[in-house]
Design an enzyme around this catalytic site. Structure first.
Site, short mmCIF file in Angstrom:
data_model
loop_
_atom_site.label_atom_id
_atom_site.label_comp_id
_atom_site.label_asym_id
_atom_site.label_seq_id
_atom_site.Cartn_x
_atom_site.Cartn_y
_atom_site.Cartn_z
N TYR A 122 -11.31 -7.71 -7.54
CA TYR A 122 -10.36 -7.41 -6.46
C TYR A 122 -11.07 -7.65 -5.13
O TYR A 122 -12.20 -7.19 -4.93
CB TYR A 122 -9.92 -5.94 -6.55
CG TYR A 122 -9.09 -5.49 -5.36
CD1 TYR A 122 -7.69 -5.55 -5.40
CD2 TYR A 122 -9.68 -5.04 -4.19
CE1 TYR A 122 -6.93 -5.17 -4.31
CE2 TYR A 122 -8.93 -4.65 -3.09
CZ TYR A 122 -7.55 -4.73 -3.16
OH TYR A 122 -6.81 -4.35 -2.08
N GLU A 210 -5.03 -9.94 0.47
CA GLU A 210 -5.34 -9.21 -0.75
C GLU A 210 -5.36 -10.22 -1.89
O GLU A 210 -4.33 -10.83 -2.19
CB GLU A 210 -4.31 -8.11 -1.00
CG GLU A 210 -4.72 -7.17 -2.13
CD GLU A 210 -3.78 -5.98 -2.27
OE1 GLU A 210 -2.55 -6.16 -2.17
OE2 GLU A 210 -4.29 -4.86 -2.48
#
Lengths: 400, 290
Positions: A122, A210
């Site tokens: 991530y 993101e």
């Protein structure tokens, strides 16, 4: 302003960030052609079809599917294009109506050929309001809900703050790669990925990147498999090309209409519409509606120049909502003169004609008394007030 | 006494000859504010509103002794204007401009840290010390000289609070509009601290909004160092939870972001929290009696 996944990936790619390649399609035929092209390019029959809407969690609602043949691609494209996709983030969540899928991305399957050696990470970049610095947030726990990871295993979420004057320094990019447990080629690729990603973030005046998942492939390459990109609307004046990426189909049509006439409008679920000058006072007015026994039907900031034209536009927009049982207009006149606003309200009321809901007008500040006089003498079914509390009491009264 | 600006402040307006600058500088002068000139690059040597125009802030400092600047420069150039003011030695920089890109402000904030100056704003109504100096776009006539300090992130909601204070028979020492942008020069806590240390301020009104942690930080400061009654209100109790910042924003924002959470923290820190924005003035009157 939010971008679609395919737009975000194009932006990243233009800065040298490695992405999961794909081709966007709006029809089944285009999708099939895209599949064939991808299959030829990768030498694999596997590809992924991904619904392009502005919401996360698309996989949960059936908006992301792996296909392994031309027929499969056709079938899946046909199913996803035109579907009302429900995700935890679409209005109303999984129980809501969902969002219409108008575009799909046919992408290479980044997990081929060796699914087991792939690792998901991530990575996100945003501005930390408290530190007033950009920060890279990253974790080994990719492909998952990062809020959950942060709550359950906070030690697995790392942050790297960037000095605004120095920018991202090479050692910081290396640190990210080391902390993600990488070595050899993958380590080098990740350092490069982070450096390019940060360049893209600053270069496009983004407010959020993101990348989830950010993946290490079987070949030890690092690619962005998905991406959420939000751009700073205030900076679009210097990114004309990016400004053109706005997809109005993804926005609430009434909110778009309001924006075009200079109103800041957000549609809500309540029964009392409101029209206010200034965002803070608008939020405070919504609060007072609730305290008076109603529920706000909207947030509407008419801005600094609440002239007759804007007031009329605002009226028309609020009245589109069938749930509205009353309207509260709350204007604090500073530079804007209340008598002019009052005249605007009266004119708008007459122009629109058939207004069936009670209207409460509270005008305070410059020429407030004059304004009240104009409203009271207009002969219209409009309740006027000067003090905020009086307006609140009137709301309670008309709601009965 | 007051904070930030007073009758002795030597004030210039950046973006002096533009439409906004001209209108509001005119209003400031009419209020009796000591505007000593303005800056518009390329128009140095002329006069505007009977005041000298300078090409640079540095000229305004050396020739007119400016120590305070109010900025009305359009968003693409406003960040640069703030840095110019800081580099020229301006002590109080008040930036009214709305819509400055966030990344510009990230740079500005880091740049001005090396200078002995205070930035208020951007995206704010400005600062007013009633009867002495109006540095911004607020309507002067609703204010009255007095002893209540007001700190707020919003424009018209501040006017509402000012009006209630005035109608309740009190006045204001200084009203500080800190601005609604993600990055502001003076935080709620900074402004509260200034007013807490001002001997002429007897009570403080603190108006916040959803988002960020500025009100919670101010509340913790008040609990530790507070010596005066503080009345607080948070706008946006009914605002829906936004998803605009996505997951990553929520990690940093945390649970202190909502109006409810902020009000709870403020109450626990001894602030007189009002639920209705109509009760700000009367609650201040009550708080001062205690």
């Amino acid at each position: 302003m939010n971008l679609h996944e395919y737009q975000g990936k194009e932006l990243l790619k233009s800065y040298g960030v490695a992405i999961q390649e794909g081709i966007v399609a709006t029809t089944v035929d285009e999708a099939v052609n895209a599949y064939e092209e991808i299959a030829e390019r990768t030498g694999s029959k596997f590809a992924v079809i991904k619904a392009q809407i502005h919401a996360g969690g698309r996989g949960k609602g059936g908006g992301v599917k792996v296909v392994k043949s031309k027929d499969g691609a056709k079938e899946t494209a046909d199913a996803i294009l035109g579907m009302m996709l429900k995700t935890p983030q679409t209005p109303g969540g999984m129980n809501g109506p969902g969002k219409l899928v108008r575009k799909i991305l046919v992408a290479e399957d980044a997990y081929v050929p060796d699914f087991d050696s792939c690792e998901e990470f991530y990575v996100s970049i945003l501005m930390d309001r408290q530190r007033k610095q950009n920060v890279i947030i990253y974790s080994t726990e990719g492909g998952m809900d990062i809020e959950e990871v942060a709550e359950k295993t906070p030690h697995l979420v790392h942050k790297e703050y960037i000095d605004p004057e120095q920018g991202l320094l090479p050692f910081q990019a290396r640190k990210v790669a080391f902390n993600l447990g990488l070595s050899g080629k993958a380590f080098k690729q990740m350092s490069k990925f982070i450096a390019s990603l940060y360049k893209a973030f600053v270069g496009s005046d983004a407010s959020l990147f993101e990348i989830n998942p950010c993946m290490k492939t079987g070949h030890d390459d690092i690619v962005a498999v998905d991406c959420k990109v939000t751009l700073d609307e205030n900076a679009l004046f210097r990114h004309k090309d990016l400004a053109e990426l706005r997809d109005l189909d993804e926005e609430d049509p009434t909110e778009v209409e309001a924006k075009n006439v200079g109103l800041n409008y957000v549609n809500l679920d309540g029964n009392v519409g409101c029209m206010v000058n200034g965002a803070g006072l608008a939020m405070a007015t919504m609060d007072i509606i609730k305290l008076s026994g109603g529920e706000p039907a909207n947030f509407l900031d008419v801005g600094g120049t609440a002239d007759a034209k804007r007031v009329e536009h605002a009226f028309r927009i609020i009245l589109k909502d069938p749930n509205v049982e009353a309207i509260l207009i709350n204007i604090f006149g500073g530079i804007v003169r209340c008598d002019r606003v009052a005249q605007g309200v009266v004119d708008a009321y007459k122009n629109i004609g058939d207004i069936k809901v009670p209207i409460i007008v509270r005008l305070q500040g410059t020429n407030a008394d004059l304004a009240k006089d104009i409203i009271d003498k207009s002969g219209l079914e409009v309740h006027s007030a000067i003090q905020l509390q009086d307006a609140a009491d009137l709301v309670a009264k008309v709601l009965g | 006494m007051s904070v930030l600006v007073n009758k002795d402040s030597r004030i210039i307006v950046q973006g002096f000859t533009g439409k906004e600058g001209t209108f509001h500088a005119g209003q400031m002068i009419e209020y009796g504010t000591n505007v000593v000139g303005g800056v518009t690059p390329g128009k140095g040597g002329t006069t505007h509103l009977d005041r000298p125009v300078f090409n640079t802030v540095a000229d305004a400092v050396s020739e007119a002794g400016a120590d305070t600047s109010v900025i009305f420069v359009p968003p693409p150039f406003a960040g640069d204007a703030i840095m110019e003011a800081a580099a020229a030695g301006i002590k109080v920089i008040i930036c009214i401009t709305e819509g400055i890109p966030v990344q510009d402000m990230v740079k500005v904030k880091a740049y001005i840290e090396d200078y002995d100056c205070r930035l208020v704003g951007p995206n704010c109504p400005g600062v007013i010390t009633p009867g002495e100096a109006k540095c911004g776009i607020m309507p002067g006539f609703i204010h009255r000289q007095g002893k209540i300090g007001i700190v707020s992130r919003s424009g018209t909601l501040t006017y509402e609070a000012v009006d209630q204070v005035t109608k309740a028979g009190m006045g204001q020492s200084t009203c500080i509009g800190i601005g609604g942008d993600p990055i502001v020069g003076t935080t709620t806590k900074d402004a509260v601290e200034l007013l807490m240390n001002d001997p002429e301020t007897e009570g403080i009104i603190m108006i916040g909004e959803i988002g960020g942690s500025m009100e919670a930080d101010a509340a913790h400061y008040i609990k530790e160092h507070g010596t005066k009654p503080v009345v607080g209100f948070i706008a946006g109790q009914t605002a829906p939870k936004g998803r605009t910042m996505g997951h990553a924003g929520a990690i940093i924002g945390g649970a202190e972001d909502t109006a409810e959470a902020k009000m709870k923290i403020m109450e626990a820190c001894g602030i007189h929290v009002v639920k209705s924005p109509a009760d700000i003035g009367t609650t201040m009157v009550e708080a001062l009696k205690k």
